[in-house]
Design an enzyme around this catalytic site. Structure first.
Site, PDB file in Angstrom:
ATOM      1  N   ASP A 256     -10.302 -48.412   7.753  1.00  8.50           N
ATOM      2  CA  ASP A 256      -9.504 -49.098   6.733  1.00  8.50           C
ATOM      3  C   ASP A 256      -8.048 -48.693   6.934  1.00  8.50           C
ATOM      4  O   ASP A 256      -7.648 -48.375   8.040  1.00  8.50           O
ATOM      5  CB  ASP A 256     -10.020 -48.761   5.327  1.00  8.50           C
ATOM      6  CG  ASP A 256      -9.787 -49.887   4.330  1.00  8.50           C
ATOM      7  OD1 ASP A 256      -8.611 -50.176   4.045  1.00  8.50           O
ATOM      8  OD2 ASP A 256     -10.757 -50.466   3.821  1.00  8.50           O
ATOM      9  N   HIS A 279      -6.434 -50.387   9.603  1.00  4.25           N
ATOM     10  CA  HIS A 279      -5.760 -51.538   9.020  1.00  4.25           C
ATOM     11  C   HIS A 279      -4.266 -51.316   8.888  1.00  4.25           C
ATOM     12  O   HIS A 279      -3.601 -52.053   8.153  1.00  4.25           O
ATOM     13  CB  HIS A 279      -6.372 -51.864   7.654  1.00  4.25           C
ATOM     14  CG  HIS A 279      -7.800 -52.298   7.719  1.00  4.25           C
ATOM     15  ND1 HIS A 279      -8.529 -52.673   6.600  1.00  4.25           N
ATOM     16  CD2 HIS A 279      -8.662 -52.425   8.772  1.00  4.25           C
ATOM     17  CE1 HIS A 279      -9.762 -52.997   6.964  1.00  4.25           C
ATOM     18  NE2 HIS A 279      -9.872 -52.848   8.273  1.00  4.25           N
TER      19      HIS A 279
END
Length: 433
Positions: A256, A279
């Site tokens: 993430d 991310h």
């Protein structure tokens, strides 16, 4: 508790944190009556060795009576709770001492559940800790290891927190359930002041690797964070309602956001971070809950994104239940290597398969600077600025942006919505029409 400065040295060795059923035998650690062994004539020093008090640490013997000789427990008392209390007994006793304090936990298997610490200490953590995989032992959104309300904690030493998240990730429903149950964070810092974290490693957290909530004057450096690219919600570092935070010289690869800046933060500096997979570095998501705090004074500089899905991202929810703002933020000297979305503002953020927004985002974005952003993009749209229709972005600056398509086939483009960005210097891709 003594206010004198002291050093607490935790020499962890071959730690295994594993869950056990109620009534199972355990090997413990800690002491209700710690023996003080001065070893330096120049200053007061104390040495705590759990085996001095009879702990067997063989994974079979119940050391509870050795560690708590004056306490009485029934056969129904969960073994992991006894071990948890034993561990805190050592911590509390050591933190009450003055001078230099060493806690020695020799090689062995100690069965202990989730841990929560409070008290001013300096810790040299050199071992390898493994978290229990029994999710029933954790509260919703709790941390596996939590440090709370501590003034002047220093955590160093090169140790590793292993969340053993692979066994928990299948139970993560946050990609489909807005009100999902949150899995445990590896290491959580709550309401801390003057904290230093240096040289630790976090691997395979069940949820966030490291979380700061309501912290002040926090410095983190030389941190290593690792989890598979497909591990859900394993943000590397999440910061919320904190101020005076500084992270530098760290390696983060996860499933993430490498670093996520949540609501209510001010004066946060992120520098010299290598991010990937993951991310990228994100502000948000913001605007999900009522009465969120503003974000201001963020600086992200001298960072590298490698193979991430996003580079620098600002994300806010549509249909925000209340108004808030994110302002005075600078992203400077960021290198993108094969990043899918190098620069992105997304004020219609939706992490689910589909969303039906009922209204625009109520988070006001202003005074945001993207400077010296260079590298390669995996997508044709390298700069995407999608601002709120209800509160359009103001004073968005792009200066010396040079992004090229990784394949080299054609020039990248940019898109803009509800914003009139201001451009300075080199602009590749060209400014929005």
């Amino acid at each position: 508790m003594s206010l004198d400065p002291f050093k607490l040295l935790l020499l962890f060795s071959s730690f295994s944190f594993t869950g056990v059923p109620a009534g199972a035998t355990t090997a413990g650690l800690g002491s209700q009556h710690a023996q003080l062994l001065p070893y330096n004539n120049q200053r007061t020093s104390h040495f705590f060795n759990v085996k001095t008090f009879g702990a067997q640490a063989d994974g079979l013997t119940d050391d509870t009576k050795v560690l708590f000789p004056s306490l009485s427990f029934s056969i129904q008392t969960p073994a992991y709770l006894l071990q948890y209390l034993a561990f805190l007994s050592v911590w509390n006793k050591a933190c009450q001492a003055t001078g230099e304090v060493d806690i020695m936990i020799p090689k062995g298997t100690y069965l202990v559940g989730p841990l929560k610490f409070a008290g001013p200490c300096e810790i040299s953590f050199q071992g390898y800790l493994k978290a229990t995989t029994n999710l029933f032992k954790y509260g919703d959104g709790a941390g596996w290891v939590e440090f709370r309300w501590i003034e002047g904690l220093t955590l160093t030493g090169g140790g590793t927190f292993d969340g053993q998240g692979a066994k928990a990730w299948p139970y993560n429903s946050c990609s489909t359930d807005f009100n999902c149950k949150l899995l445990p964070t590896n290491v959580k810092f709550l309401a801390m002041n003057r904290t230093i974290v240096r040289g630790i490693t976090s691997v395979n957290s069940k949820f966030f690797h490291m979380a700061l909530v309501e912290c002040k004057n926090f410095k983190g450096s030389k941190i290593k964070i690792s989890a598979p690219a497909d591990s859900p919600n394993t943000d590397g570092i999440h910061i919320q309602r904190s101020s005076g935070v500084y992270f530098s010289r760290s390696l983060i690869g996860t499933g993430d956001d490498c670093i996520s800046i949540g609501q209510g933060n001010s004066q946060v500096t992120i520098t010299s971070i290598s991010c990937g997979p993951g991310h990228g570095i994100s502000v948000g998501s913001l605007g999900r809950y009522k009465d969120e705090g503003d974000v201001s004074g963020l600086v992200v500089r001298d960072c590298t994104m490698i193979g991430t899905s996003n580079g620098i991202r600002i994300k806010t929810w549509a249909n925000s239940p209340g108004r808030s703002a994110a302002t005075n933020m600078t992203f400077e000297n960021i290198n993108m290597e094969n990043v899918t979305n190098p620069i992105i503002i997304d004020q219609a953020y939706c992490p689910f398969a589909s969303c039906t927004p009922m209204g625009p985002s109520q988070v006001k974005l202003s005074d945001i600077y993207f400077k010296k952003i260079k590298g390669t993009s995996l997508s044709a749209v390298a700069v995407a600025l999608e601002c709120s229709k209800g509160i359009p972005c103001q004073d968005i600056y792009l200066e010396d942006v040079h992004l090229e398509l990784a394949t080299g086939e054609k020039q990248v483009t940019s898109t803009c919505k509800n914003v009139r960005a201001k451009y300075i210097g080199t602009q590749i891709p060209p400014p929005c029409a």
